[in-house]
Scaffold this motif. Structure first.
Motif, PDB file in Angstrom:
ATOM      1  N   LEU A 127       0.799  -1.149  -0.012  1.00 39.28           N
ATOM      2  CA  LEU A 127      -0.324   0.045  -0.388  1.00 39.28           C
ATOM      3  C   LEU A 127       0.949   1.164  -0.020  1.00 39.28           C
ATOM      4  O   LEU A 127       1.837   1.625   0.877  1.00 39.28           O
ATOM      5  CB  LEU A 127      -1.270   0.114   1.657  1.00 39.28           C
ATOM      6  N   LYS A 128       0.782   2.755  -0.802  1.00 43.73           N
ATOM      7  CA  LYS A 128       1.394   3.547  -0.756  1.00 43.73           C
ATOM      8  C   LYS A 128       0.660   4.160   0.445  1.00 43.73           C
ATOM      9  O   LYS A 128       1.846   5.163   0.582  1.00 43.73           O
ATOM     10  CB  LYS A 128       0.798   4.149  -1.706  1.00 43.73           C
ATOM     11  N   LYS A 129      -0.656   4.107   0.707  1.00 42.26           N
ATOM     12  CA  LYS A 129      -0.572   5.160   2.477  1.00 42.26           C
ATOM     13  C   LYS A 129      -1.191   3.713   3.333  1.00 42.26           C
ATOM     14  O   LYS A 129      -2.089   2.996   2.907  1.00 42.26           O
ATOM     15  CB  LYS A 129      -1.567   5.609   2.050  1.00 42.26           C
ATOM     16  N   GLN A 130      -0.893   4.777   4.344  1.00 36.17           N
ATOM     17  CA  GLN A 130      -1.495   3.583   5.479  1.00 36.17           C
ATOM     18  C   GLN A 130      -2.676   3.602   5.657  1.00 36.17           C
ATOM     19  O   GLN A 130      -3.009   4.993   5.027  1.00 36.17           O
ATOM     20  CB  GLN A 130      -0.644   3.611   6.595  1.00 36.17           C
ATOM     21  N   PRO A 131      -3.963   2.222   6.270  1.00 32.39           N
ATOM     22  CA  PRO A 131      -5.190   3.072   5.731  1.00 32.39           C
ATOM     23  C   PRO A 131      -5.682   3.439   7.136  1.00 32.39           C
ATOM     24  O   PRO A 131      -5.114   3.660   7.960  1.00 32.39           O
ATOM     25  CB  PRO A 131      -5.144   1.628   6.241  1.00 32.39           C
ATOM     26  N   LYS A 132      -6.740   4.420   6.365  1.00 29.65           N
ATOM     27  CA  LYS A 132      -7.214   6.265   7.440  1.00 29.65           C
ATOM     28  C   LYS A 132      -8.772   4.535   8.809  1.00 29.65           C
ATOM     29  O   LYS A 132      -9.496   5.008   8.467  1.00 29.65           O
ATOM     30  CB  LYS A 132      -7.455   6.663   6.322  1.00 29.65           C
ATOM     31  N   GLU A 133      -8.282   4.052   8.693  1.00 26.36           N
ATOM     32  CA  GLU A 133      -8.721   2.993  10.444  1.00 26.36           C
ATOM     33  C   GLU A 133      -7.619   3.089  11.201  1.00 26.36           C
ATOM     34  O   GLU A 133      -7.226   3.076  11.325  1.00 26.36           O
ATOM     35  CB  GLU A 133      -9.263   1.959   9.406  1.00 26.36           C
ATOM     36  N   ARG A 134      -8.333   2.533  12.576  1.00 24.22           N
ATOM     37  CA  ARG A 134      -8.037   2.187  13.528  1.00 24.22           C
ATOM     38  C   ARG A 134      -6.584   1.371  13.562  1.00 24.22           C
ATOM     39  O   ARG A 134      -5.698   1.043  14.287  1.00 24.22           O
ATOM     40  CB  ARG A 134      -9.386   1.378  14.545  1.00 24.22           C
TER      41      ARG A 134
END
Length: 292
Positions: A169-176
């Motif tokens: 993933l290019k960016k970390q998930p916007k989750e917990r």
């Protein structure tokens, strides 16, 4: 191959996603070795069973658990009806509640039951475009378990190698949760994975070609090339028939080109000779040809 320091657990709660394959198996082994004594109070090794995992995969997961002495949580997706019966024609999606069940090697589904439930919820078959099966049956099921365990934030370790950069993933998930790729950070490739298992006292009892398992864990996955699915239909139709039964039930196909019944009929008529031809069943014009 990476140094032990590459596999030191980050702070806080950690979910280790164990797919039941050789790559994630090596990741689990190296994390265990680098983190002794094992912090069982904040680490959960999770295996999610779709009901269409190969029997060799289930055997392998159990053996890893027994030989390495670290508990593995076996999970399966469950659909809990909360209202009127589901009606795919009217797109009634709000009457089903996604849930999970903790199972074991002995009680794990072996006839596609969790897979059938997620298909029943959506009312149509997954495919390369609408790939809702893996996301719901595996990653979301594991997340629900972590939340049910009282975790508010955690890190998920995923077995993606250094030679699979497109899967990162290019960016970390916007989750917990955040995602951790220890094998990638360690520089491990499929050759390292293959070499690792060569020197172990046990292994996944599926064909290993230089660190790659052609059959995969999901026996009839629609992401496989048509040639691989044809070989599966020829040698294990007693398992492949499940996929065909779902296509007949929902009036669609998992693959855009060929139904399982059509594939089986073609193989039955042509015999074994077609598997000696490299072009047989190869969808070159569609850009989907995959190496055998």
């Amino acid at each position: 191959m990476g140094a032990p320091s590459n596999f030191i657990l980050p702070d806080g709660n950690v979910q280790i996603a164990f797919s039941g394959g050789r790559t994630s198996g090596k990741m689990l082994h190296d994390i265990i070795q680098a983190n002794q004594p094992w912090p069982a109070d904040r680490v959960k090794v999770v295996f999610t069973n779709t009901g269409k995992e190969r029997s060799e995969t289930l055997d392998f997961v159990r053996e890893c658990e027994e030989r390495w002495g670290v508990p593995i949580v076996w999970l399966e997706y469950r659909l809990r009806w909360t209202g009127a019966p589901h009606d795919p024609k009217n797109k009634i999606f709000d009457t089903g509640a996604h849930s999970f069940e903790v199972v074991s090697y002995e009680t794990a589904s072996r006839n596609g039951e969790p897979f059938e439930q997620i298909i029943e919820y959506f009312g149509f078959l997954p495919n390369r475009v609408a790939d809702f099966c893996s996301h719901n049956l595996k990653s979301r099921t594991a997340r629900r378990y972590c939340v049910a365990s009282g975790w508010k934030h955690w890190t998920t370790a995923i077995g993606i190698r250094a030679d699979e950069p497109k899967r990162i993933l290019k960016k970390q998930p916007k989750e917990r949760y955040r995602v951790w790729y220890p094998l990638n950070e360690a520089g491990d490739t499929k050759h390292d994975v293959s070499l690792f298992w060569l020197f172990q006292p046990f292994d996944l009892e599926l064909l290993n070609i230089d660190g790659v398992t052609p059959t995969g864990n999901c026996d009839g996955c629609f992401k496989k090339s048509e040639r691989k699915r044809a070989e599966f239909a020829r040698s294990e139709w007693h398992h492949a028939e499940w996929w065909s039964a779902q296509e007949r039930k929902y009036g669609g196909t998992f693959d855009k080109t060929t139904s399982w019944d059509q594939l089986h009929e073609y193989i039955s008529k042509q015999g074994d000779w077609l598997f000696g031809d490299n072009d047989a069943l190869c969808q070159r014009d569609g850009g989907e040809c995959a190496p055998w």
